[in-house]
Design a protein around this motif. Sequence first.
Motif, PDB file in Angstrom:
ATOM      1  N   ALA A  45      13.610 -34.855  33.371  1.00 57.68           N
ATOM      2  CA  ALA A  45      14.096 -33.818  32.555  1.00 57.68           C
ATOM      3  C   ALA A  45      14.281 -32.007  32.609  1.00 57.68           C
ATOM      4  N   ASN A  46      12.720 -32.063  32.583  1.00 57.50           N
ATOM      5  CA  ASN A  46      11.795 -30.667  33.185  1.00 57.50           C
ATOM      6  C   ASN A  46      12.377 -30.278  34.509  1.00 57.50           C
ATOM      7  N   ASP A  97      19.041 -34.424  25.330  1.00 64.34           N
ATOM      8  CA  ASP A  97      19.944 -34.189  26.036  1.00 64.34           C
ATOM      9  C   ASP A  97      20.112 -35.329  27.216  1.00 64.34           C
ATOM     10  N   ASN A 101      16.210 -28.992  33.839  1.00 57.49           N
ATOM     11  CA  ASN A 101      15.951 -27.783  32.908  1.00 57.49           C
ATOM     12  C   ASN A 101      16.958 -28.102  32.057  1.00 57.49           C
ATOM     13  N   LYS A 151      11.014 -37.450  31.779  1.00 62.32           N
ATOM     14  CA  LYS A 151      10.502 -36.253  31.017  1.00 62.32           C
ATOM     15  C   LYS A 151      10.690 -35.378  32.153  1.00 62.32           C
ATOM     16  N   SER A 168      16.912 -31.170  28.084  1.00 64.65           N
ATOM     17  CA  SER A 168      15.713 -32.020  27.230  1.00 64.65           C
ATOM     18  C   SER A 168      16.062 -32.935  27.612  1.00 64.65           C
ATOM     19  N   ARG A 169      15.108 -34.078  27.466  1.00 64.36           N
ATOM     20  CA  ARG A 169      15.248 -35.498  27.400  1.00 64.36           C
ATOM     21  C   ARG A 169      16.285 -35.770  26.281  1.00 64.36           C
TER      22      ARG A 169
END
Length: 518
Positions: free
Chosen positions: A435-436, A444, A439, A432, A441-442
């Motif tokens: 991913a943040n 992805d 930029n 998480k 998503s988890r």
Amino acid sequence: MTARNDAPCFVDPTADLRETVAPLQPSRESLGGLSPATRTEQWSNACRRLRAELGEAVFSAWFARLDLDRIEDDTAYLTVPTNFLKTWIQSHYVDKLCATLAAEAPEVKRCIVALRSSTRAAAPKPEVSAAAAEAAPEAKSVSAPRAAAQAKWESNAKASGAAPAGMPADALSGSPLDRRLTFGNFVVGRSNQLACAAAQRVAEAAPGAAPVYSPLYIHAAVGLGKTHLLQATAHAVTDGGRRVIYLTAERFMYGFVAALKAQTSIAFKEKLRAIDVLIIDDVQFLQGKSIQTEFCHTLNALIDDGRQVIVAADRPPADLESLDERVRSRLAGGLCVEMETLDETLRVKILENRVQAARALHPGFALTPAVMAYVARAIATNGRDLDGAVNRLMAHATLSGTAHTVETAEAAIRDLVRLREPKRVKIEDIQKLVANHYNVSRADILSSRRTAVVVRPRQIAMYLSKALTLRSLPEIGRRFGGRDHTTVLHAVRKIEALSGKEAALAEELELLKRLLQD
């Protein structure tokens, strides 16, 4: 009961071991005036008909252990070893069974299925011919007392709640309960208040009442009180008059494997599904496809029948990657409660509780509020370390004969403070955060996409998972969409090499590590 050596229906064709038994021959009167050999042949032919009409799988599952005891007037009396088989045959196959037997013995108009009072022999015996049996009538006088003793033992075992006939006694026994682990000495705080309230609600339910939460799923890290809470619930349920079995995952696996080896898996299932409350601890250790399948069937059977199930693990259901998806889905369908890390106020309460218990053995032992506050601040990991701290402090105080100060307490528990584990980092948290940060998503990161914008964050997340957790390469690969361990190893080596060349990447990695560990 008729002779069974030459009747193919008495042998489970799926078993690896064959049992041959030479029971006492029933009288002609009990067989409706016909000879035992004739009745045996009729029963054998009926079994062949059932096998041909229903198929090998159905016959082996429900009729392989069905025996013809006697035929009186127009009624055939049949026996099975377990209640589960009796109920199932009566509900689904009694008409079919009666019609098939009537085709061989026309006088039969109805069938009655009952439980057997004795079991098969534990070890194979040599076959005895009819002539040899007639020439040696004394064999009956020898086997009859043994059969009577066996029947008496089984009657006593059933009365005491032991394993069903034919099953190893320890296959169905629950894990041992500690009488000290009750609700009375469970210290409640903000971090475990909800879990304790849910467990007490389950324990206080009246016998026969519909379950409030089923399954109740409790998860927490090591040493935060899961086992204490589960065992306290088991004690309270037992005291309330309901039937309960408390099992660790290891004990469940052992019981299932033991039942398979003893060819008593149906009795094992019946025992589990006949209880009111099933409590399973450390379910994250449940391994094996067949064992997980049986666990899932047991969950479904108990929940659908309105029984209570309580499960504990060290992580939420969705994070139990080693478990089958059906099991995780079923567990997530109940009430999931997390027991969080002990806060300092709760740690002080636990210390006070432990010191009070220690004073029962050593009345002169006591800790000042200052020492108590120091220990609560220094040991922030789990309750077991607090127990260890109290034991060390009590040993030093009783051996030296002096009261503790903060300085002496620091020396006494130095090893616990030095070996204190850092914050536990989860792979899900790493995914998480990465991913943040980049930029994406988890989803992805877990996908099979191979674009540059996704591949670099995925490799960094794999690298951090290897660096900050104790998970193996194959397990990390499973957490990243089922990838092979060689893929994880390649990612780790690549990020290590790049971080040595690119200062910006090295700084990013250090920042991510600090964010995860703070």
